[in-house]
Structure formats: C-alpha cells, structure tokens
Design a protein around this motif. Structure first.
Motif, PDB file in Angstrom:
ATOM      1  N   ALA A  64      34.126 -34.717  -2.766  1.00  0.00           N
ATOM      2  CA  ALA A  64      34.684 -35.740  -3.659  1.00  0.00           C
ATOM      3  C   ALA A  64      33.990 -35.820  -5.020  1.00  0.00           C
ATOM      4  O   ALA A  64      34.525 -36.437  -5.949  1.00  0.00           O
ATOM      5  CB  ALA A  64      34.639 -37.096  -2.969  1.00  0.00           C
ATOM      6  N   VAL A  82      28.020 -40.118  12.807  1.00  0.00           N
ATOM      7  CA  VAL A  82      28.805 -41.117  13.540  1.00  0.00           C
ATOM      8  C   VAL A  82      30.277 -40.715  13.487  1.00  0.00           C
ATOM      9  O   VAL A  82      30.804 -40.392  12.418  1.00  0.00           O
ATOM     10  CB  VAL A  82      28.617 -42.516  12.917  1.00  0.00           C
ATOM     11  CG1 VAL A  82      29.557 -43.532  13.565  1.00  0.00           C
ATOM     12  CG2 VAL A  82      27.164 -42.949  13.058  1.00  0.00           C
ATOM     13  N   ALA A 121      35.192 -37.165  10.277  1.00  0.00           N
ATOM     14  CA  ALA A 121      36.310 -36.780  11.156  1.00  0.00           C
ATOM     15  C   ALA A 121      37.629 -36.817  10.388  1.00  0.00           C
ATOM     16  O   ALA A 121      38.547 -36.038  10.674  1.00  0.00           O
ATOM     17  CB  ALA A 121      36.374 -37.715  12.360  1.00  0.00           C
ATOM     18  N   PRO A 161      23.605 -38.865  -1.982  1.00  0.00           N
ATOM     19  CA  PRO A 161      23.357 -37.537  -1.415  1.00  0.00           C
ATOM     20  C   PRO A 161      24.657 -36.815  -1.082  1.00  0.00           C
ATOM     21  O   PRO A 161      25.640 -37.440  -0.694  1.00  0.00           O
ATOM     22  CB  PRO A 161      22.578 -37.837  -0.133  1.00  0.00           C
ATOM     23  CG  PRO A 161      22.691 -39.283   0.120  1.00  0.00           C
ATOM     24  CD  PRO A 161      23.164 -39.958  -1.121  1.00  0.00           C
ATOM     25  N   ILE A 179      36.567 -22.632  -1.737  1.00  0.00           N
ATOM     26  CA  ILE A 179      35.326 -23.054  -2.408  1.00  0.00           C
ATOM     27  C   ILE A 179      34.699 -24.203  -1.628  1.00  0.00           C
ATOM     28  O   ILE A 179      35.255 -25.305  -1.572  1.00  0.00           O
ATOM     29  CB  ILE A 179      35.611 -23.523  -3.855  1.00  0.00           C
ATOM     30  CG1 ILE A 179      36.387 -22.447  -4.610  1.00  0.00           C
ATOM     31  CG2 ILE A 179      34.305 -23.899  -4.559  1.00  0.00           C
ATOM     32  CD1 ILE A 179      36.960 -22.930  -5.941  1.00  0.00           C
ATOM     33  N   GLY A 180      33.549 -23.963  -0.997  1.00  0.00           N
ATOM     34  CA  GLY A 180      32.836 -25.024  -0.291  1.00  0.00           C
ATOM     35  C   GLY A 180      32.971 -24.930   1.217  1.00  0.00           C
ATOM     36  O   GLY A 180      34.084 -24.999   1.754  1.00  0.00           O
ATOM     37  N   LEU A 201      17.446 -35.525   3.859  1.00  0.00           N
ATOM     38  CA  LEU A 201      17.978 -35.981   2.564  1.00  0.00           C
ATOM     39  C   LEU A 201      16.994 -35.733   1.424  1.00  0.00           C
ATOM     40  O   LEU A 201      17.388 -35.649   0.262  1.00  0.00           O
ATOM     41  CB  LEU A 201      18.335 -37.469   2.631  1.00  0.00           C
ATOM     42  CG  LEU A 201      19.532 -37.807   3.515  1.00  0.00           C
ATOM     43  CD1 LEU A 201      19.690 -39.297   3.667  1.00  0.00           C
ATOM     44  CD2 LEU A 201      20.804 -37.211   2.938  1.00  0.00           C
ATOM     45  N   ASN A 212      32.174 -32.795  -6.427  1.00  0.00           N
ATOM     46  CA  ASN A 212      32.210 -31.478  -7.075  1.00  0.00           C
ATOM     47  C   ASN A 212      33.622 -30.922  -7.248  1.00  0.00           C
ATOM     48  O   ASN A 212      33.847 -30.121  -8.160  1.00  0.00           O
ATOM     49  CB  ASN A 212      31.338 -30.483  -6.311  1.00  0.00           C
ATOM     50  CG  ASN A 212      29.878 -30.872  -6.387  1.00  0.00           C
ATOM     51  OD1 ASN A 212      29.260 -31.226  -5.395  1.00  0.00           O
ATOM     52  ND2 ASN A 212      29.333 -30.857  -7.584  1.00  0.00           N
ATOM     53  N   ILE A 264      23.858 -33.181   6.479  1.00  0.00           N
ATOM     54  CA  ILE A 264      22.885 -34.245   6.140  1.00  0.00           C
ATOM     55  C   ILE A 264      23.406 -35.615   6.561  1.00  0.00           C
ATOM     56  O   ILE A 264      22.775 -36.623   6.309  1.00  0.00           O
ATOM     57  CB  ILE A 264      22.561 -34.259   4.626  1.00  0.00           C
ATOM     58  CG1 ILE A 264      23.822 -34.541   3.792  1.00  0.00           C
ATOM     59  CG2 ILE A 264      21.920 -32.950   4.187  1.00  0.00           C
ATOM     60  CD1 ILE A 264      23.523 -34.892   2.346  1.00  0.00           C
ATOM     61  N   LEU A 283      27.523 -46.006   2.593  1.00  0.00           N
ATOM     62  CA  LEU A 283      27.551 -45.043   3.696  1.00  0.00           C
ATOM     63  C   LEU A 283      27.819 -43.627   3.193  1.00  0.00           C
ATOM     64  O   LEU A 283      28.069 -42.729   3.980  1.00  0.00           O
ATOM     65  CB  LEU A 283      28.583 -45.439   4.743  1.00  0.00           C
ATOM     66  CG  LEU A 283      28.310 -46.702   5.555  1.00  0.00           C
ATOM     67  CD1 LEU A 283      29.034 -46.669   6.885  1.00  0.00           C
ATOM     68  CD2 LEU A 283      26.835 -46.947   5.802  1.00  0.00           C
ATOM     69  N   SER A 307      37.455 -27.020  -1.844  1.00  0.00           N
ATOM     70  CA  SER A 307      36.904 -27.938  -0.830  1.00  0.00           C
ATOM     71  C   SER A 307      35.454 -28.249  -1.167  1.00  0.00           C
ATOM     72  O   SER A 307      34.574 -28.185  -0.320  1.00  0.00           O
ATOM     73  CB  SER A 307      36.976 -27.293   0.567  1.00  0.00           C
ATOM     74  OG  SER A 307      38.299 -27.006   0.924  1.00  0.00           O
TER      75      SER A 307
HETATM   76  C1  LIG Z   1      23.782 -39.388   4.078  1.00  0.00           C
HETATM   77  C2  LIG Z   1      25.204 -39.331   4.546  1.00  0.00           C
HETATM   78  C3  LIG Z   1      25.534 -39.878   5.759  1.00  0.00           C
HETATM   79  C4  LIG Z   1      26.849 -39.827   6.209  1.00  0.00           C
HETATM   80  N1  LIG Z   1      27.117 -40.265   7.468  1.00  0.00           N
HETATM   81  C5  LIG Z   1      28.347 -40.073   7.982  1.00  0.00           C
HETATM   82  C6  LIG Z   1      28.606 -40.408   9.345  1.00  0.00           C
HETATM   83  O1  LIG Z   1      27.722 -40.846  10.085  1.00  0.00           O
HETATM   84  N2  LIG Z   1      29.854 -40.207   9.814  1.00  0.00           N
HETATM   85  C7  LIG Z   1      30.871 -39.717   9.026  1.00  0.00           C
HETATM   86  O2  LIG Z   1      31.992 -39.599   9.520  1.00  0.00           O
HETATM   87  N3  LIG Z   1      30.644 -39.416   7.728  1.00  0.00           N
HETATM   88  C8  LIG Z   1      29.409 -39.544   7.201  1.00  0.00           C
HETATM   89  N4  LIG Z   1      29.157 -39.171   5.917  1.00  0.00           N
HETATM   90  C9  LIG Z   1      30.277 -38.677   5.091  1.00  0.00           C
HETATM   91  C10 LIG Z   1      30.831 -37.311   5.492  1.00  0.00           C
HETATM   92  O3  LIG Z   1      29.816 -36.453   5.967  1.00  0.00           O
HETATM   93  C11 LIG Z   1      31.571 -36.700   4.302  1.00  0.00           C
HETATM   94  O4  LIG Z   1      32.620 -37.568   3.914  1.00  0.00           O
HETATM   95  C12 LIG Z   1      32.178 -35.338   4.583  1.00  0.00           C
HETATM   96  O5  LIG Z   1      31.224 -34.461   5.116  1.00  0.00           O
HETATM   97  C13 LIG Z   1      32.759 -34.769   3.279  1.00  0.00           C
HETATM   98  O6  LIG Z   1      33.358 -33.521   3.513  1.00  0.00           O
HETATM   99  P1  LIG Z   1      33.930 -32.658   2.306  1.00  0.00           P
HETATM  100  O7  LIG Z   1      34.499 -31.423   2.884  1.00  0.00           O
HETATM  101  O8  LIG Z   1      34.809 -33.505   1.480  1.00  0.00           O
HETATM  102  O9  LIG Z   1      32.673 -32.320   1.393  1.00  0.00           O
HETATM  103  P2  LIG Z   1      31.313 -31.609   1.763  1.00  0.00           P
HETATM  104  O10 LIG Z   1      31.079 -31.603   3.217  1.00  0.00           O
HETATM  105  O11 LIG Z   1      30.306 -32.236   0.883  1.00  0.00           O
HETATM  106  O12 LIG Z   1      31.535 -30.091   1.347  1.00  0.00           O
HETATM  107  C14 LIG Z   1      31.529 -29.617   0.035  1.00  0.00           C
HETATM  108  C15 LIG Z   1      30.829 -28.267   0.027  1.00  0.00           C
HETATM  109  O13 LIG Z   1      31.106 -27.630  -1.209  1.00  0.00           O
HETATM  110  C16 LIG Z   1      29.932 -27.043  -1.697  1.00  0.00           C
HETATM  111  N5  LIG Z   1      30.072 -26.932  -3.141  1.00  0.00           N
HETATM  112  C17 LIG Z   1      30.137 -27.935  -4.044  1.00  0.00           C
HETATM  113  N6  LIG Z   1      30.278 -27.436  -5.278  1.00  0.00           N
HETATM  114  C18 LIG Z   1      30.305 -26.096  -5.154  1.00  0.00           C
HETATM  115  C19 LIG Z   1      30.424 -25.043  -6.085  1.00  0.00           C
HETATM  116  N7  LIG Z   1      30.564 -25.262  -7.390  1.00  0.00           N
HETATM  117  N8  LIG Z   1      30.391 -23.766  -5.624  1.00  0.00           N
HETATM  118  C20 LIG Z   1      30.255 -23.499  -4.288  1.00  0.00           C
HETATM  119  N9  LIG Z   1      30.141 -24.488  -3.365  1.00  0.00           N
HETATM  120  C21 LIG Z   1      30.174 -25.770  -3.799  1.00  0.00           C
HETATM  121  C22 LIG Z   1      28.843 -27.987  -1.255  1.00  0.00           C
HETATM  122  O14 LIG Z   1      27.577 -27.380  -1.268  1.00  0.00           O
HETATM  123  C23 LIG Z   1      29.321 -28.378   0.130  1.00  0.00           C
HETATM  124  O15 LIG Z   1      28.851 -27.482   1.101  1.00  0.00           O
HETATM  125  C24 LIG Z   1      27.860 -39.245   5.410  1.00  0.00           C
HETATM  126  C25 LIG Z   1      27.526 -38.714   4.170  1.00  0.00           C
HETATM  127  C26 LIG Z   1      26.204 -38.735   3.742  1.00  0.00           C
HETATM  128  C27 LIG Z   1      25.849 -38.136   2.415  1.00  0.00           C
END
Ligand SMILES: Cc1cc2nc3c(=O)[nH]c(=O)nc-3n(C[C@H](O)[C@H](O)[C@H](O)COP(=O)(O)OP(=O)(O)OC[C@H]3O[C@@H](n4cnc5c(N)ncnc54)[C@H](O)[C@@H]3O)c2cc1C
Length: 596
Positions: free
Chosen positions: A290, A126, A576, A111, A39-40, A83, A292, A122, A527, A287
């Motif tokens: 944090a 970095v 990362a 966001p 999921i995700g 964004l 959802n 989005i 951030l 996945s």
């Molecule tokens: C504006 C911004 C700037 C950032 N800048 C940086 C940076 O410069 N460097 C850095 O290292 N980190 C940065 N981050 C943080 C970093 O990008 C995140 O910590 C990381 O991408 C999180 O990964 P994840 O897999 O946990 O979640 P996500 O990448 O958010 O993945 C979750 C996915 O699940 C999907 N999803 C959610 N609920 C459902 C559902 N019910 N059904 C189906 N799909 C669903 C979502 O649409 C999404 O695609 C930034 C974050 C933001 C918002």
C-alpha cells in the motif's frame, strides 16, 4: 541498542546460511522477457505467483527488493525485534499535528516488510477475515464480484485450518496453502480475557464464523508454532516449478509504459548496482504494497497530474494514486498492573528453557504472535450496525512496562521522556494490555513522492483523527478496554490501571473523555494495516485507480494486486484479506488469458 544487537546476530547468521533450507533459489540468469512480471513477493505477490505458475505454459518473473527470511524471523514473540532490522523498510510518517504527539518528532513508525514474504515476515500473524458487511459494502460501491459471497470462497481456498475443534467448521478451509492454527501456550490472563467477554454478555468462540462480535483466542498464520509467511506458504512449496523465476534484492525503479499506446510492457530494476530491463509479454502485476505500489505508479507516470508535474515526471495517466489511505489506528498505551508473575516480562523469558520449548517442541511463550493472545470484536455506542463491529480489543499479556530491552518502544518510535514518565516507574513489573483498535475509521490520508528518486522514501500522511468522529469512537474504545482490563475476571491478580499520567495530558482529569482523547492523540499506535492507495472502483468513481478486475484505468496490461486496492478498510487484520485478493486476482487473470 538491543535491536542493533539483534541485527548483528541476523547478519552473522545470514553469512553462514546464505540459502536457508527450502528457500526459493535466486535466479542467476534473468531472461529478457516473461509472460508475467510480478513486483513484490509479499502477501499478495506470493499468492499470485503461485497460482499463475500452475499453468506450466506461462513463465513468471517475481522481483523482490528484500532478501530471504531466516529461522529467527520465524519466532512469533520476537516480532518487535525483527522490526528493528533490515527486514523492515523502516518508514516513518510525516510529523502529525493531531496524532503521534509522543513519538519522536511527532512521527509514527510505519514498518513494512522487505523480504521474501513481504510484510507477512514482520507482522503479528493474527488471522482474521472481516465481516459480511465489509465485502458487501465493496460490492455496493460498484465492484461486482467482491461481495462476501464472492470472496468467501477465496478465503476458504487459501486456508489450511488445523485447530481441532473448528476443523469441521464450514467457515474454515482445508487444503489451502496458508496454515491457520492457535498457539498452544497461553498465560492464565488469556482465559480471564475470554471470561470478561462473558461478563459483558459477548459470545466467545471463533470470530471468523457466523458470530459478528465476541471474544476469542487468536488464530494465527503459524505452523507448529513458527511464523508462516506468505513466501513460506505459497512459494517455498512450489520452488521446483521451472516456469517461476525469482530475483531477490532487486528493486524495481520504474514500470515501463509506452506513452502513446499506454501499454505496460516491462519493468526496470536494480540488483547489485546493475540496471536490468525485463519485458512482460502478457502483464505487469504490481504487488509492492500500500505504500510502494502508489510510489512506483507515480514514478512511472501514473498519478495525480499536478503532483507528477511538480516532480518533473511526464504524466501518462492522471489518476488519484496515493489517495484514500486508511489504517487501523489504536492506542496501545494502557498497562494493567498485576501482582503475580502471570504476564510477559521480557527478561523472564530469556531463560533457556523457553528457547528449548520453542525450538524443540514448537510450544511456549515464543509461539505467541507478537505477544497477542485474544481478540474481541465489539461495538461502541456510535456503531449503527451491530453486525459490523467498529472496535476491536486486542489482548496482549504484556505491556510497555515489560519492554525492558526497548524493542517495543523503538518500533513505535516512542520518545524516551514519554517512556520514562509513564512506564519507567513500573519497569519490569508484571502487566498486561488491552488495545482498542478503530476498525472503521473515517479519516483518510495520502501518499506522495518525496522526489523522483525511486530509492527515496515516499511521503506518508496518515491524517489520524482528522475526522473527529474517529477520536470520539476511540475514546469509547479506550473506556471499554479499561472496563475489560479492570474487570471481575482480572481481579484475582488485583489488576489496576497504571496511574502515571501521559505527559501533555496532565492538565485533564484522569479518566475523563478529554483525557483519553488526549492520550489517543499522544500515544497514537496502529496495527500497520495501511490500505486503499490504489482504490478499486467503477469507472464512474473519480477516485478509482483500478477497475473491479484490478486493471489500472487507462493503461493496458497493468494490474495491482495487494492491500492498496481495497476501497474501504475491512474490520479485520489485513493479511488474510490480501491473500484472498491474490487468490481472486489470479482467477481473474486466468479468465482473461487462458485459451487466448
Ligand atoms: C508490524 C506489523 C504487524 C502486522 N500484523 C498483522 C497481523 O497480525 N495480522 C494481519 O492480518 N495483518 C497484519 N499486518 C498487516 C499485513 O501483514 C499486511 O497488510 C500485508 O502483509 C500486506 O500485503 P501486501 O502484499 O499488500 O504488501 P507486502 O506484504 O508489504 O508486500 C510488498 C512487497 O513488495 C516489495 N517491494 C516494495 N517495493 C518494491 C520495489 N520497488 N521493487 C521490488 N520489490 C518491492 C516489498 O519488499 C514487499 O516484499 C501487520 C503489518 C505490520 C507492519
């Protein structure tokens, strides 16, 4: 208005190019069951799917609520515009009484990416990884396999470093899926930032190597100057694997768990207003990020008993889901005015020459990741371990004074009267910013359900500065940022701090500790590194949601693989780190299922 305009351009573009070149196709016939259902398609999910489908005997369905990314989402400097579009879930936190005071209704923006690639579509791109004490701390909390020594190999495995002079470093990986480079284009201010590091006796160089503190140019998740999201890095190159199915614009509404056996056996999702049920023969992997992931667990009956009961959700497993929320709070409101055209002022960069540089040469200001050029990892006077920085200074060659289009303040939800008082008097003038970021916050927030409806936003409570030690450290960070921004290296441009006082703090002496504390509580930025809401920990930890193999306690065949599992936020940007978690999780899953 400009972000709206941008959304219109995106819609128009998407109508013409429904399937961008290289994209993973959207599956037309979802099967009844797969070995794994993920999921995700964000930073964590994309990696896991890539690695699991290496085993051609396994079938994997990836379910993503968002749509495909497009060429415009690739442009690093346009992050703030992205964004403002439907690539962002658009969450706002609940009104805070000790933070976010200058945001509309006291609500900071949080966001989250809603796209193939998730938040990496989005984010500001970095690339940092954190420090040895971050992961040794995770391990010391009762999480074997997560020490620095253990996780280092996964950072290396995922990475493809392309920066010539660090290519040979033994701290960087080659041959991984995730490209890491350094923007080729720079303002003259960036060099001055690094020089300031030397002035202050900090080393400069690559902060992901051995040096625990220091000033450096940013490393980025870009390729030839364009964003490299997790989907671009980990999914597009394997789009021809027949054992991988991806369903886009599909929102999971529930994880299906047998309440008697407590075995997860599938998921329910909605696509084009139609409900689907799909089974997982081996595991469901959550996945969703944090915010959802805890929401989905709670909707599915896993979470704090009293809260679920108050929502009328039958409790399958009573766990502290949604607790332990952590983030890197910052204060992005400093503007250092300069008397030359050396910074990023939005209207100047609308010149077609710069678009040409980007599209044709992969160069120029549009390659700057969200406008950041340098990072410094430093220690405040409160830091007890100098090998483990407690403050980051992010150098941006622009400031709110250059936000003539309004996209930047819109993404923070800043209220207009605040903007008018503090930045409007210098609108369009050259300025830069040094943003202090609290790397090791003590405050903890939480996520709750608003309702049983899976399409309702979760309730988000960051609790920034609830622990006053965080506010005191931030004051030190702001003072360090002012020292850097007004330091010797920037004097050639007569750098000076924007003299406008923050509304709500005018009664305090400008530049005093209490003034800066007030500023931090008013212009509370962050951030967007929310983590920790499905905490990893040993069975003896009453707050743990997943075990060190990322399996949900008390439930079989259900794992969480994303930012939510981090027990403590590392002193790092989180993308990362999540990629590393995805790499490691895939190995854990393979260990358990291969050969069975
Ligand atoms: C504006 C911004 C700037 C950032 N800048 C940086 C940076 O410069 N460097 C850095 O290292 N980190 C940065 N981050 C943080 C970093 O990008 C995140 O910590 C990381 O991408 C999180 O990964 P994840 O897999 O946990 O979640 P996500 O990448 O958010 O993945 C979750 C996915 O699940 C999907 N999803 C959610 N609920 C459902 C559902 N019910 N059904 C189906 N799909 C669903 C979502 O649409 C999404 O695609 C930034 C974050 C933001 C918002």
């Amino acid at each position: 208005q400009q972000p709206l305009f941008f959304q219109t351009i995106l819609d128009f573009y998407r109508d013409f190019f429904q399937i961008p070149p290289g994209a993973v196709p959207d599956v037309t016939n979802v099967k009844k069951s797969y070995d794994f259902v993920v999921i995700g398609a964000g930073s964590g999910g994309s990696v896991v799917v890539n690695r699991l489908t290496e085993n051609s005997n396994w079938s994997v369905l990836l379910i993503e609520a968002g749509r495909e990314e497009i060429l415009l989402t690739d442009v690093p400097l346009l992050s703030s515009y992205i964004l403002g579009t439907d690539y962002n879930w658009g969450y706002k936190v609940e009104p805070q009484d000790e933070a976010c005071l200058s945001m509309n209704d006291g609500r900071c923006s949080w966001p989250r990416g809603k796209s193939m690639g998730g938040t990496s579509v989005i984010n500001y791109m970095v690339y940092t990884r954190g420090f040895k004490p971050d992961y040794d701390h995770w391990a010391s909390l009762g999480n074997p396999g997560w020490s620095y020594e253990d996780v280092f190999k996964y950072f290396m495995k995922s990475e493809q470093i392309t920066v010539p002079y660090i290519k040979k470093s033994k701290y960087h990986g080659r041959g991984g899926f995730l490209n890491v480079e350094r923007p080729m284009w720079r303002t003259p201010l960036a060099r001055a930032f690094l020089e300031m590091g030397k002035e202050l006796n900090y080393p400069s160089g690559d902060t992901d190597g051995l040096t625990p503190t220091g000033f450096s140019y940013v490393l980025t998740n870009t390729k030839d100057g364009a964003r490299q999201s997790a989907s671009k890095a980990f999914l597009r190159p394997i789009r021809n694997r027949v054992n991988m199915h991806v369903t886009k614009r599909s929102t999971v509404t529930k994880i299906l768990i047998n309440p008697t056996t407590k075995i997860a056996y599938g998921v329910e999702f909605v696509k084009n207003n139609k409900k689907y049920v799909v089974r997982a023969k081996k595991e469901v992997i959550l996945s969703a990020g944090a915010l959802n992931s805890p929401q989905l667990l709670m909707l599915s009956g896993i979470g704090p008993k009293e809260h679920l009961q108050s929502m009328g959700i039958p409790v399958i497993q009573d766990l502290k889901v949604g607790h332990n929320l952590q983030d890197h709070v910052s204060m992005a409101g400093l503007a250092f005015l300069v008397n030359d055209t050396v910074s990023i002022v939005e209207q100047r960069y609308r010149h077609p020459r710069y678009f040409f540089d980007y599209w044709v040469n992969g160069d120029g200001p549009y390659t700057l990741p969200g406008g950041a050029e340098g990072v410094a990892f430093v220690s405040t006077k409160y830091n007890e371990n100098r090998l483990h920085p407690d403050m980051e200074l992010v150098f941006g060659p622009g400031a709110f004074t250059g936000d003539t289009g309004g996209s930047l303040r819109a993404c923070f939800n800043m209220n207009e009267s605040f903007y008018q008082s503090v930045y409007k008097p210098f609108e369009g003038k050259d300025a830069f910013n040094v943003v202090p970021v609290l790397l090791r916050p003590k405050s903890r927030g939480f996520v709750r359900l608003r309702s049983k409806n899976p399409f309702h936003w979760p309730l988000l409570y960051p609790n920034y500065y609830k622990d006053k030690r965080d506010l005191r450290a931030m004051v030190e960070g702001i003072k360090m940022a002012v020292t850097v921004g007004t330091g010797k290296s920037f004097k050639k441009w007569n750098s000076r701090l924007n003299p406008m006082r923050f509304p709500g703090c005018e009664h305090l002496v400008f530049g005093s500790d209490s003034y800066w504390a007030c500023c931090a509580q008013h212009l509370t930025t962050n951030l967007h590194h929310q983590v920790g809401t499905c905490k990893m920990g040993p069975s003896t930890d009453p707050d743990a949601v997943v075990d060190p193999r990322l399996r949900v306690y008390g439930i079989e065949k259900l794992r969480v693989v994303d930012a939510s599992i981090m027990p403590v936020i590392p002193a790092s940007h989180t993308n990362a780190v999540v990629v590393m978690i995805g790499e490691k999780a895939a190995d854990l899953i393979k260990e358990e299922w291969e050969g069975r």
